[in-house]
Scaffold this motif. Structure first.
Motif, PDB file in Angstrom:
ATOM      1  N   LYS A 107       0.924  -1.156  -0.100  1.00  0.00           N
ATOM      2  CA  LYS A 107      -0.007   0.197   0.112  1.00  0.00           C
ATOM      3  C   LYS A 107       0.968   1.392  -0.047  1.00  0.00           C
ATOM      4  O   LYS A 107       0.696   2.180  -0.764  1.00  0.00           O
ATOM      5  CB  LYS A 107      -0.906  -0.073   1.072  1.00  0.00           C
ATOM      6  N   LYS A 108       1.988   1.205   0.855  1.00  0.00           N
ATOM      7  CA  LYS A 108       2.911   2.271   0.954  1.00  0.00           C
ATOM      8  C   LYS A 108       3.602   2.751  -0.425  1.00  0.00           C
ATOM      9  O   LYS A 108       3.834   3.725  -1.089  1.00  0.00           O
ATOM     10  CB  LYS A 108       3.842   2.208   1.906  1.00  0.00           C
ATOM     11  N   GLU A 124       0.967   4.353  -3.076  1.00  0.00           N
ATOM     12  CA  GLU A 124       0.885   5.647  -2.693  1.00  0.00           C
ATOM     13  C   GLU A 124       1.958   6.258  -3.139  1.00  0.00           C
ATOM     14  O   GLU A 124       2.020   7.586  -3.741  1.00  0.00           O
ATOM     15  CB  GLU A 124       0.570   5.758  -1.055  1.00  0.00           C
ATOM     16  N   SER A 177       2.108   6.683  -6.868  1.00  0.00           N
ATOM     17  CA  SER A 177       1.280   7.691  -7.464  1.00  0.00           C
ATOM     18  C   SER A 177       1.657   9.248  -7.101  1.00  0.00           C
ATOM     19  O   SER A 177       1.309  10.154  -7.945  1.00  0.00           O
ATOM     20  CB  SER A 177      -0.251   7.418  -6.603  1.00  0.00           C
TER      21      SER A 177
END
Length: 240
Positions: A182-183, A186, A189
């Motif tokens: 997830k990190k 992020e 992005s």
């Protein structure tokens, strides 16, 4: 006006199947012309603007990894041209480019040097790289002692923080825990939006494709069958 960062025109990559290591050179020359040929990439053309996040999807053998290796200049095309307007950070295998006898810290400097950065430029980023990698405790340990997850975390941290305009990833987010994945998404992005980094990402994990990519290219048997919005690309892939 959008800046074109990658332009691929009429790209081909052909491989020959069959055994090598014939008993004699004469025998090898006779059999060479009889080898079966496979067109891994077959007349592929597209362009990518700075800051786009492009997912490459397709069934096994569709040509996805071959395409990334061509763009990364790991292998050369049989035909066609590839125009790159920037430096490429490639993560096609976990830890690619690491020297096993060097420490994590030393490999950060090695990777930066390969990308053409000065030691001073790397020093300004190294604390952020180490913190993101979550490998602080082992950063001065030779990377040959790292687990595959630690390799991934450090490799990703380096690629996402150093000054490369194009970041190429092949299933790299499949390794590591869910929180780190997830990190990573992020972070990718953010650098794409804020720094106009261009991202190429191959994965069979459609959830990460949806989260990260704003464009999808679907390959089938070496050809592009879809190039456009992410949702439509995933639907097209599921029809294959």
């Amino acid at each position: 006006m959008e800046e074109t960062i990658i332009k691929v025109e009429n790209l081909y990559k052909e491989y020959k199947l069959g055994a090598i290591g014939w008993s004699t050179l004469k025998d090898g020359l006779k059999r060479k012309d009889k080898q079966e040929k496979v067109m891994a990439i077959n007349d592929v053309s597209f362009s990518v603007n700075a800051g786009e996040r492009v997912g490459i999807i397709g069934k096994n053998g569709a040509g996805k990894s071959t395409l990334l290796k061509l763009i990364s200049q790991i292998t050369v095309p049989t035909g066609g041209t590839i125009y790159l307007n920037g430096r490429v950070a490639s993560m096609l295998e976990v830890g690619t480019g690491f020297h096993p006898d060097l420490t994590g810290r030393e490999n950060v400097f090695l990777s930066g040097a390969i990308l053409g950065m000065t030691k001073r430029e790397i020093q300004t980023k190294i604390d952020d790289i180490i913190a993101f990698s979550e490998c602080e405790k082992f950063i001065d340990t030779p990377v040959k002692k790292y687990s595959s997850g630690m390799y991934l975390k450090l490799a990703f941290a380096i690629a996402s923080h150093l000054d490369s305009e194009i970041i190429i990833m092949d299933e790299v987010l499949a390794v590591g825990d869910v929180d780190f994945q997830k990190k990573c998404i992020e972070k990718m992005s953010a650098v794409s939006k804020d720094l106009k980094r261009t991202i190429f990402y191959v994965s069979h994990n459609l959830n990460t494709i949806r989260e990260l990519c704003d464009r999808v290219i679907v390959l089938d048997k070496g050809k592009i069958i879809y190039d456009g919005e992410t949702g439509g690309g995933i639907n097209e892939y599921l029809k294959i």
